[in-house]
Design an enzyme around this catalytic site. Structure first.
Site, mmCIF file in Angstrom:
data_model
loop_
_atom_site.group_PDB
_atom_site.id
_atom_site.type_symbol
_atom_site.label_atom_id
_atom_site.label_comp_id
_atom_site.label_asym_id
_atom_site.label_seq_id
_atom_site.Cartn_x
_atom_site.Cartn_y
_atom_site.Cartn_z
ATOM 1 N N ASN A 37 0.822 -1.206 0.000
ATOM 2 C CA ASN A 37 0.000 0.000 0.000
ATOM 3 C C ASN A 37 0.865 1.268 0.000
ATOM 4 O O ASN A 37 1.683 1.467 0.888
ATOM 5 C CB ASN A 37 -0.891 -0.029 1.258
ATOM 6 C CG ASN A 37 -1.996 1.004 1.223
ATOM 7 O OD1 ASN A 37 -2.145 1.741 0.247
ATOM 8 N ND2 ASN A 37 -2.774 1.066 2.291
ATOM 9 N N HIS A 122 -14.116 -4.032 11.418
ATOM 10 C CA HIS A 122 -13.826 -2.758 12.090
ATOM 11 C C HIS A 122 -15.066 -1.899 12.262
ATOM 12 O O HIS A 122 -15.826 -1.707 11.315
ATOM 13 C CB HIS A 122 -12.832 -1.947 11.271
ATOM 14 C CG HIS A 122 -11.607 -2.708 10.870
ATOM 15 N ND1 HIS A 122 -10.734 -2.262 9.920
ATOM 16 C CD2 HIS A 122 -11.106 -3.894 11.301
ATOM 17 C CE1 HIS A 122 -9.753 -3.128 9.780
ATOM 18 N NE2 HIS A 122 -9.951 -4.136 10.593
ATOM 19 N N ASP A 211 -6.960 -1.290 17.885
ATOM 20 C CA ASP A 211 -5.703 -1.119 17.136
ATOM 21 C C ASP A 211 -5.099 0.250 17.460
ATOM 22 O O ASP A 211 -5.776 1.272 17.315
ATOM 23 C CB ASP A 211 -5.998 -1.216 15.631
ATOM 24 C CG ASP A 211 -4.732 -1.346 14.781
ATOM 25 O OD1 ASP A 211 -3.629 -1.149 15.326
ATOM 26 O OD2 ASP A 211 -4.864 -1.640 13.578
ATOM 27 N N GLU A 237 -3.862 -4.230 19.485
ATOM 28 C CA GLU A 237 -3.083 -4.443 18.257
ATOM 29 C C GLU A 237 -2.041 -3.337 18.065
ATOM 30 O O GLU A 237 -2.347 -2.162 18.259
ATOM 31 C CB GLU A 237 -4.084 -4.456 17.093
ATOM 32 C CG GLU A 237 -3.485 -4.605 15.710
ATOM 33 C CD GLU A 237 -4.591 -4.798 14.652
ATOM 34 O OE1 GLU A 237 -5.641 -5.402 14.973
ATOM 35 O OE2 GLU A 237 -4.404 -4.344 13.519
ATOM 36 N N HIS A 313 -3.010 -10.409 8.862
ATOM 37 C CA HIS A 313 -3.473 -9.078 8.452
ATOM 38 C C HIS A 313 -4.386 -9.230 7.232
ATOM 39 O O HIS A 313 -4.044 -9.953 6.297
ATOM 40 C CB HIS A 313 -2.232 -8.253 8.084
ATOM 41 C CG HIS A 313 -2.477 -6.796 7.881
ATOM 42 N ND1 HIS A 313 -1.721 -6.050 7.009
ATOM 43 C CD2 HIS A 313 -3.352 -5.941 8.448
ATOM 44 C CE1 HIS A 313 -2.131 -4.786 7.047
ATOM 45 N NE2 HIS A 313 -3.114 -4.686 7.914
ATOM 46 N N ASP A 317 -6.454 -3.290 1.478
ATOM 47 C CA ASP A 317 -5.326 -3.067 0.567
ATOM 48 C C ASP A 317 -4.498 -4.328 0.346
ATOM 49 O O ASP A 317 -3.447 -4.284 -0.295
ATOM 50 C CB ASP A 317 -4.459 -1.903 1.056
ATOM 51 C CG ASP A 317 -4.053 -2.028 2.508
ATOM 52 O OD1 ASP A 317 -4.758 -1.465 3.369
ATOM 53 O OD2 ASP A 317 -3.049 -2.689 2.775
ATOM 54 N N GLU A 340 -8.208 -11.239 10.150
ATOM 55 C CA GLU A 340 -8.795 -9.914 9.910
ATOM 56 C C GLU A 340 -9.468 -9.916 8.535
ATOM 57 O O GLU A 340 -8.943 -10.475 7.578
ATOM 58 C CB GLU A 340 -7.706 -8.834 9.943
ATOM 59 C CG GLU A 340 -8.266 -7.418 9.802
ATOM 60 C CD GLU A 340 -7.185 -6.343 9.777
ATOM 61 O OE1 GLU A 340 -6.044 -6.662 9.399
ATOM 62 O OE2 GLU A 340 -7.490 -5.200 10.128
HETATM 63 O O1 EZ4 Z 1 -3.115 0.187 8.536
HETATM 64 O O2 EZ4 Z 1 -3.646 -2.019 5.825
HETATM 65 O O3 EZ4 Z 1 -5.176 -4.022 10.876
HETATM 66 N N1 EZ4 Z 1 -5.207 -3.385 9.877
HETATM 67 C C1 EZ4 Z 1 -4.639 -2.204 9.717
HETATM 68 C C2 EZ4 Z 1 -4.673 -1.615 8.341
HETATM 69 C C3 EZ4 Z 1 -3.334 -1.033 7.921
HETATM 70 C C4 EZ4 Z 1 -3.278 -0.822 6.423
HETATM 71 C C5 EZ4 Z 1 -1.898 -0.430 5.940
HETATM 72 O O4 EZ4 Z 1 -1.845 -0.475 4.548
HETATM 73 O O5 EZ4 Z 1 -4.099 -1.667 10.656
HETATM 74 O O6 EZ4 Z 1 -5.686 -0.661 8.258
HETATM 75 CO CO CO Z 2 -3.687 -2.941 12.295
#
Ligand code: EZ4
Ligand code: CO
Length: 403
Positions: A37, A122, A211, A237, A313, A317, A340
């Site tokens: 990204n 989220h 996070d 996180e 993750h 993106d 996620e």
């Molecule tokens: O900031 O993917 O947990 N997920 C995240 C994302 C990251 C982006 C970075 O490109 O924290 O939103």
């Molecule tokens: Co994150």
């Protein structure tokens, strides 16, 4: 079998993605994700200029050898660009191998350890009440684990604290990164209030996550973790940037709030100490940034002997291709924790037909052979690259901050 051609496809169906397509002389092809990204074109150039030409004519079944050839052979090891390029190739090669074996990828990895994968999504808002509404709305859709973020009153909403900026900025051209404002002293007392209110509103069955986007120091994170203990978070996180892995000892000494880390990690060397000293509870490496299926599997296997669970993750993106690779690894990995899943824009779904699917709070791998994700090149051609960046964060006095 021989590799005959490798395409590097840059396309922006709402977000930029770099996709690798490896063709073979036997007609089988594989798809990989190599997206970083905000730095997409660097990976694309690394691939087209330095990786694709040296792989033509090689046997695509030699996945491990090709991984080592690209990793050791570059001399300049590690780093997000190199490792995303290796990841894109590796994911495509596993896709080819699974297709050649006529199996879904999870079968090739050792078979299913579970039927469905717990996901988290989220919720965010400008105020605590807005976030509470967002969490309730996701719970009504069947989510069992939800990440809750809230903007800091008096400061503009910023990435990862307020509404979903990934959604808001989709498709927007940005000549340079947006500059956001951050104030730790306002954030630290706010977040426990958010979770106190959330537990009142939703009770104790729901998994709640938060996070911090690497914005704190270890002692600040220790304070936040301790203040959040009454609300029993699933995890906190990315509390602190992790170049200094031993910094996490300080957090550990002070709090039992579980810690999740690793979305920016590229190799096992970024987290070897964090894992072997049991300084984290969840490792968040993902196929597209940590060396493909080969790299991800190696890190997760290592983590398993230290009671550290997987939590790949999975933001918007990371393309549906990497999501497919993750979901197959998730289906197999014995120490699975959570996946996620931010979801995708409709144009992204259209460009990447995929056999994985979401139902309520879970992802399912589907039973297609390979990792089950393809790219529609005609649709990709309609979505050219759009210059875009992640935002940067500055303190109220202008100092560049981590995030
Ligand atoms: O900031 O993917 O947990 N997920 C995240 C994302 C990251 C982006 C970075 O490109 O924290 O939103
Ligand atoms: Co994150």
């Amino acid at each position: 079998m021989k590799i005959t051609e490798i395409k590097v496809i840059i396309a922006s169906p709402g977000r930029n993605f770099v996709t690798v397509k490896i063709m073979t002389d036997e007609g089988l092809y594989g798809i990989g994700d190599a997206t970083v990204n905000g730095r997409e074109l660097a990976v694309a150039a690394y691939l087209t200029e330095h990786v694709c030409p040296i792989l033509i004519g090689r046997d695509p079944q030699m996945i491990e050898d090709i991984w080592q050839y690209l990793y050791k052979g570059a001399y300049w090891r590690r780093g997000p660009i190199t490792m995303a390029a290796i990841s894109g190739i590796d994911i495509a090669l596993w896709d080819i191998k699974a297709k050649a074996a006529n199996m879904p990828l999870y079968q090739l990895l050792g078979g299913a350890s579970r039927d469905k994968m717990l996901i988290y999504q989220h919720a965010g808002g400008l105020t605590i009440e807005e976030t509470v509404e967002g969490v309730i709305a996701l719970r009504e859709k069947g989510l069992e684990a939800i990440r809750a973020q809230v903007s800091i009153p008096g400061l503009p909403p910023i990435y990862g604290t307020g509404p979903n900026v990934d959604q808001l900025t989709a498709g927007m051209v940005q000549a340079r990164p947006v500059e956001e404002v951050w104030a730790t002293h306002k954030y630290l007392p706010l977040i426990p209030k958010l979770f106190e209110r959330l537990r009142d509103a939703v009770g104790w069955d729901l998994h709640l996550l938060h996070d911090t986007h690497h914005r704190l120091t270890p002692i600040e994170a220790a304070r936040l973790g301790r203040d959040l203990e009454p609300y029993r978070l699933f995890w906190l996180e990315d509390p602190v940037p992790a170049e200094l892995q031993e910094g996490f000892r300080l957090i550990r000494q002070h709090t039992t709030t579980p810690i999740a880390l690793g979305e920016v990690f590229n190799t096992i060397w970024d987290c070897e100490k964090l894992i072997s000293e049991q300084l984290i509870d969840y490792i968040r490496v993902t196929s597209v940034h940590a060396g493909g299926v080969t790299g991800l599997r190696r890190i997760l296997d290592f983590a398993s002997i230290y009671h550290v669970k997987s939590a790949c993750h999975g933001p918007m993106d990371i393309s549906p291709v990497a999501m497919g690779a993750n979901v197959h690894v998730d289906r197999w990995v014995p120490n699975f924790g959570i996946q996620e899943f931010s979801g995708y824009l409709e144009a992204t779904h259209e460009m990447f037909p995929h056999s994985w699917y979401q139902q309520g709070g879970y992802l399912y791998s589907g039973e297609a052979i390979g990792h089950g994700v393809d790219i529609d090149e005609k649709i990709a051609a309609k979505h050219p690259y759009v210059q875009a960046y992640l935002p940067v964060a500055r303190g109220t006095d202008g100092t560049m901050g981590s995030w």
